[in-house]
Design a protein around this motif. Structure first.
Motif: not given
Length: 259
Positions: A188-216
């Motif tokens: 059994m090895g040690g605990p695992i986490g999430t590494g910073h892997g190779a880069r790939e294309t994933s396109v997004v953009s910005y939009t506006d969003f106003e939350r109904a509440s400050a708490t989730p």
């Protein structure tokens, strides 16, 4: 609450996606192993949810909105905001989902067109540990917010002067405009986490969003570790066998010469 800008998913929307196991009341969250091409089963133990990751395997987080309105998901991996790289807090930036949309998130956001792959790695090699934040390695989180309802339009008297004034007031009071419907953006090895892997294309953009509440409106927490360590902790029954790998319908590449 002032209108703030958020990032909305713009690619990789799944037309028909049904998770093998998901957590979340407003937005379903599941983890998909991209290396083995299988969704990871979710185990419930002592009121918590877990998945077993394989070191070296790439993975993605899959989301499916169950809401009839837009929602904002502030997502973290190992206590780090996956969009900004800041130590995670639910007041930060996140992904906006349109009603009943399903999508996938494949890595750490590097730009509006690129991510660095999520990859299961030894905890000491995780992105969080390498940036001096090892305390929360081994957990995926999502804080979900509903959008603030739009105000009801005020009736306008049919006079030229008052109509013009009302139109000007509405323009001054309106939130910043987004792109059309936010869909064009969006041993059994040690605990695992999430590494910073190779880069790939994933396109997004910005939009506006106003939350109904400050708490989730909902908070999702999903812990992960190696299968061996989860079995040792009693999360996975020791009698459960490893699922067999799925057969590959296209294992070859090109047509060989006949013998």
């Amino acid at each position: 609450m002032n209108t703030v800008w958020k990032i909305v998913l713009g690619m990789a929307t799944l037309a028909a996606w049904a998770p093998a196991g998901a957590v979340g009341r407003m937005v379903d969250l599941t983890v998909y192993d991209r290396t083995s091409q299988q969704p990871l089963p979710i185990y419930r133990h002592d009121g918590r949810y877990y998945v077993a990751g394989q070191p070296g395997h790439r993975y993605q987080i899959q989301l499916r909105s169950r809401e009839g309105g837009r929602t904002l998901g502030v997502l973290s991996v190992d206590g780090v905001n996956m969009l900004s790289g800041d130590t995670a807090d639910w007041s930060q930036t996140g992904y906006v989902l349109d009603p009943f949309v399903a999508t996938e998130i494949r890595g750490w956001r590097k730009s509006l067109s690129e991510v660095a792959d999520f990859v299961f790695a030894d905890a000491s090699r995780s992105y969080a540990a390498k940036t001096g934040r090892p305390d929360n390695v081994g957990v995926i989180g999502m804080a979900v917010f509903r959008a603030r309802p739009l105000p009801m339009p005020m009736p306008v008297r049919p006079t030229v002067e008052e109509s013009s004034g009302a139109a000007a007031d509405q323009m001054r009071q309106a939130p910043a405009a987004s792109a059309p419907a936010a869909k064009a953006l969006s041993a059994m090895g040690g605990p695992i986490g999430t590494g910073h892997g190779a880069r790939e294309t994933s396109v997004v953009s910005y939009t506006d969003f106003e939350r109904a509440s400050a708490t989730p409106d909902d908070v999702v927490t999903l812990y992960y570790d190696t299968r061996e360590r989860l079995m040792a902790q009693g999360v996975i029954p020791s009698t459960e066998r490893m699922p067999p790998p799925l057969p590959d319908p296209f294992p070859g590449h090109f047509v060989p010469d006949p013998r």
